[in-house]
Design a protein around this motif. Structure first.
Motif, PDB file in Angstrom:
ATOM      1  N   GLN A   1      37.252  37.476  53.167  1.00 53.56           N
ATOM      2  CA  GLN A   1      36.045  36.388  53.310  1.00 53.56           C
ATOM      3  C   GLN A   1      34.959  36.503  52.193  1.00 53.56           C
ATOM      4  N   CYS A   2      35.733  36.691  51.161  1.00 51.09           N
ATOM      5  CA  CYS A   2      34.954  36.323  50.394  1.00 51.09           C
ATOM      6  C   CYS A   2      34.332  35.048  49.364  1.00 51.09           C
ATOM      7  N   GLY A   3      33.844  34.681  49.938  1.00 51.99           N
ATOM      8  CA  GLY A   3      33.621  32.980  50.009  1.00 51.99           C
ATOM      9  C   GLY A   3      33.133  32.070  48.055  1.00 51.99           C
ATOM     10  N   ALA A   4      32.714  33.814  47.488  1.00 56.36           N
ATOM     11  CA  ALA A   4      32.624  33.274  46.114  1.00 56.36           C
ATOM     12  C   ALA A   4      33.482  33.877  45.324  1.00 56.36           C
ATOM     13  N   ARG A   5      35.283  34.368  46.135  1.00 56.55           N
ATOM     14  CA  ARG A   5      36.263  34.877  44.890  1.00 56.55           C
ATOM     15  C   ARG A   5      35.747  35.492  44.144  1.00 56.55           C
TER      16      ARG A   5
ATOM     17  N   ASP B   1      46.479  47.300  42.456  1.00 55.33           N
ATOM     18  CA  ASP B   1      46.909  48.569  42.425  1.00 55.33           C
ATOM     19  C   ASP B   1      46.240  48.851  40.656  1.00 55.33           C
ATOM     20  N   LEU B   2      45.273  49.486  40.183  1.00 50.57           N
ATOM     21  CA  LEU B   2      45.011  49.694  39.319  1.00 50.57           C
ATOM     22  C   LEU B   2      46.234  49.664  38.630  1.00 50.57           C
ATOM     23  N   ASP B   3      47.354  50.924  38.668  1.00 54.33           N
ATOM     24  CA  ASP B   3      48.091  50.658  37.619  1.00 54.33           C
ATOM     25  C   ASP B   3      48.540  49.699  37.095  1.00 54.33           C
ATOM     26  N   GLU B   4      48.614  48.898  38.028  1.00 54.22           N
ATOM     27  CA  GLU B   4      49.538  47.487  37.265  1.00 54.22           C
ATOM     28  C   GLU B   4      48.438  45.609  36.302  1.00 54.22           C
ATOM     29  N   GLY B   5      47.191  47.180  36.968  1.00 53.80           N
ATOM     30  CA  GLY B   5      45.468  46.686  35.472  1.00 53.80           C
ATOM     31  C   GLY B   5      44.891  44.935  36.725  1.00 53.80           C
ATOM     32  N   ILE B   6      43.763  44.990  36.083  1.00 52.00           N
ATOM     33  CA  ILE B   6      42.945  44.864  37.155  1.00 52.00           C
ATOM     34  C   ILE B   6      43.299  43.325  36.977  1.00 52.00           C
ATOM     35  N   GLY B   7      43.603  42.706  35.969  1.00 49.11           N
ATOM     36  CA  GLY B   7      43.762  41.325  35.910  1.00 49.11           C
ATOM     37  C   GLY B   7      45.052  40.692  37.241  1.00 49.11           C
ATOM     38  N   SER B   8      45.204  41.325  37.621  1.00 48.83           N
ATOM     39  CA  SER B   8      46.853  41.054  38.536  1.00 48.83           C
ATOM     40  C   SER B   8      46.101  41.032  39.916  1.00 48.83           C
ATOM     41  N   PHE B   9      44.538  41.611  40.116  1.00 48.05           N
ATOM     42  CA  PHE B   9      44.786  41.805  41.388  1.00 48.05           C
ATOM     43  C   PHE B   9      44.296  40.575  42.437  1.00 48.05           C
ATOM     44  N   LYS B  10      43.951  40.416  43.713  1.00 47.58           N
ATOM     45  CA  LYS B  10      44.331  39.871  44.333  1.00 47.58           C
ATOM     46  C   LYS B  10      43.096  38.785  45.219  1.00 47.58           C
ATOM     47  N   GLY B  11      42.726  38.210  45.452  1.00 43.25           N
ATOM     48  CA  GLY B  11      42.000  37.445  46.134  1.00 43.25           C
ATOM     49  C   GLY B  11      42.286  36.190  46.747  1.00 43.25           C
ATOM     50  N   ALA B  12      41.781  36.009  47.893  1.00 45.63           N
ATOM     51  CA  ALA B  12      41.863  34.674  49.135  1.00 45.63           C
ATOM     52  C   ALA B  12      42.469  33.388  48.091  1.00 45.63           C
ATOM     53  N   GLY B  13      43.607  33.360  48.545  1.00 43.61           N
ATOM     54  CA  GLY B  13      43.580  31.683  48.221  1.00 43.61           C
ATOM     55  C   GLY B  13      42.354  30.122  48.043  1.00 43.61           C
ATOM     56  N   LYS B  14      43.242  29.641  46.872  1.00 44.74           N
ATOM     57  CA  LYS B  14      42.843  28.305  47.093  1.00 44.74           C
ATOM     58  C   LYS B  14      42.914  27.784  47.975  1.00 44.74           C
TER      59      LYS B  14
END
Length: 220
Positions: A141-145, A151-164
């Motif tokens: 529900q984060c409107g600002a994305r 998973d920290l083991d996969e690196g934060i660059g891979s972390f998922k947010g709400a879709g476009k």
């Protein structure tokens, strides 16, 4: 080893409190208590002696840090607080006796006693949604994305947010909530020096924050 966590890009967070409200509604958090609350940090002068408008402020979402070595687990006399294989720290309400030792041991003050039920509660990272392959409610529900889960083991660059929201096709709420973007797809570039954590007193907080071009004061 899996370690689920949330990363918040503080340069994108606008302090709308949407994450806090969404969390309370989904999890039935009592009035006056929070699993996720948002603090205003600042304003601070950009340079020594500077005055408004040469100041900066950022918003800091605060929740259970799902620590590497959680103090709350160590002091629990019944085994109600545990650290699971996915890295999250959870409370078994069937075992909790409401002694609040865990709340007193937590360095961040993110646990509270649900007086109606006589048990301690806190952020669960929405384990009920994770089991369905969905995002924690505060992330979805984060409107600002600004909030991302992974998973920290996969690196934060891979972390998922709400879709476009797609330009074409199904733009319904249900459809968008089933699509994800990654932190690196959405956020401005950052360095390791831009990644911060709350004060570590030996517990190893895992929730992370990105802050560029500003002095990190989350430890204060």
């Amino acid at each position: 080893m899996t370690q689920y966590a949330i990363v918040t890009d503080l340069n994108r967070c606008v302090g709308c409190l949407g994450c806090s409200v969404a969390c309370k509604i989904l999890n039935g958090v009592p009035v006056g208590s929070y699993w996720n609350k948002v603090l205003r940090i600042g304003p601070f002068p950009k340079t020594e002696g500077a005055k408004w408008p040469d100041v900066y402020t950022y918003w800091l979402p605060l929740q259970c840090q799902h620590c590497e070595n959680p103090e709350c687990v160590k002091v629990c006399p019944t085994g109600a607080s545990t650290k699971r294989e996915d890295g999250t720290v959870q409370v078994d309400k069937e075992k909790c006796i409401g002694c609040q030792f865990c709340a007193m041991a937590c360095p961040y003050g993110v646990r509270y006693l649900n007086e109606a039920e006589g048990v301690v509660e806190k952020c669960t990272l929405c384990e009920q949604k994770l089991s369905e392959g969905e995002l924690p409610q505060c992330v979805a529900q984060c409107g600002a994305r600004a909030r991302f889960f992974g998973d920290l083991d996969e690196g934060i660059g891979s972390f998922k947010g709400a879709g476009k929201i797609p330009q074409d096709g199904d733009k319904s709420y249900e459809s968008v909530m089933k699509t994800f973007c990654t932190l690196d797809e959405v956020c401005e570039p950052y360095t390791d020096a831009d990644i911060h954590h709350l004060t570590d007193v030996g517990n190893g907080p895992n929730v992370a924050y990105i802050l560029r071009d500003g002095m990190w004061r989350g430890e204060e």
